[in-house]
Design an enzyme around this catalytic site. Structure first.
Site, PDB file in Angstrom:
ATOM      1  N   CYS A  50       0.874  -1.158   0.000  1.00 32.82           N
ATOM      2  CA  CYS A  50       0.000   0.000   0.000  1.00 32.82           C
ATOM      3  C   CYS A  50       0.921   1.220   0.000  1.00 32.82           C
ATOM      4  O   CYS A  50       2.142   1.074   0.060  1.00 32.82           O
ATOM      5  CB  CYS A  50      -0.885  -0.032   1.241  1.00 32.82           C
ATOM      6  SG  CYS A  50      -2.399   0.910   1.068  1.00 32.82           S
ATOM      7  N   CYS A  60      -3.996  -0.798  -2.679  1.00 36.61           N
ATOM      8  CA  CYS A  60      -4.528   0.552  -2.876  1.00 36.61           C
ATOM      9  C   CYS A  60      -4.173   0.998  -4.291  1.00 36.61           C
ATOM     10  O   CYS A  60      -3.145   0.625  -4.836  1.00 36.61           O
ATOM     11  CB  CYS A  60      -4.034   1.521  -1.816  1.00 36.61           C
ATOM     12  SG  CYS A  60      -2.309   1.993  -1.909  1.00 36.61           S
ATOM     13  N   CYS A 107       7.091   0.068  -9.104  1.00 33.07           N
ATOM     14  CA  CYS A 107       7.591  -0.748  -7.998  1.00 33.07           C
ATOM     15  C   CYS A 107       9.051  -1.107  -8.227  1.00 33.07           C
ATOM     16  O   CYS A 107       9.525  -1.115  -9.362  1.00 33.07           O
ATOM     17  CB  CYS A 107       6.787  -2.049  -7.888  1.00 33.07           C
ATOM     18  SG  CYS A 107       5.089  -1.804  -7.388  1.00 33.07           S
TER      19      CYS A 107
END
Length: 183
Positions: free
Chosen positions: A12, A88, A96
């Site tokens: 998240c 989320c 990432c």
């Protein structure tokens, strides 16, 4: 029977609520078959007390929970993840890190209960709702026959789990899913 323990990272943005609850639910509901961790792209440094409250309802130890960066899981000495789930929408849209081991990834979006304004009781209800929604998806995940699915089928399944409707709560999650966990 597959005796592998699967490592799961739940992401998240702030790592204060949804990802923390996901970590606890996977660890409890996975019954030793999964080792879950959580992290955030921009951790807030504090775990939300309402998330802790929810995790205590399933007996998950909360003393060592902390809000931490996803960078901790992209280092060479980090556990190699088999699965990475974003919970989320903001984290799902971010770039990432490169995860060691190239885990299977999926987005399981949930509303942010920490964003709810109002009384403590209103906030508590929001956390209870999101906790049950996460629980429903985790239940589907931990019950996948991973030892019988190839990588492509597993990828399809975890993506499909993220697309399942969470509102209104499915009947099985509305009635006593917490009882199933505690047994």
């Amino acid at each position: 029977m597959d005796n592998k323990v699967y490592n799961v990272l739940v992401l998240c943005t702030g790592n204060s609520a949804r990802s923390i609850m996901g970590e606890g639910l996977i660890n409890v509901m996975g019954k030793g078959r999964f080792k879950a961790y959580s992290a955030g792209s921009h951790p807030g440094g504090v775990v939300n007390p309402f998330a802790i409250e929810q995790l205590k309802t399933i007996g998950y130890p909360t003393e060592t929970l902390r809000s931490k960066s996803w960078d901790e899981f992209s280092t060479p000495d980090a556990p190699v993840m088999d699965f990475v789930f974003t919970v989320c929408d903001k984290a799902a849209g971010e770039t990432c890190p490169i995860w060691p081991g190239h885990p299977l990834t999926a987005h399981w979006g949930f509303e942010d209960p920490a964003a709810v304004q109002g009384s403590d009781e209103e906030k508590r209800r929001a956390f209870q709702t999101i906790f049950r929604q996460i629980m429903c998806r985790v239940r589907a995940f931990v019950n996948l026959p991973l030892d019988k699915l190839d990588e492509a089928a597993t990828r399809q399944e975890i993506i499909a789990i993220g697309k399942t409707q969470v509102l209104p709560l499915p009947e099985e999650c509305e009635r006593g899913e917490l009882d199933v966990i505690s047994k």
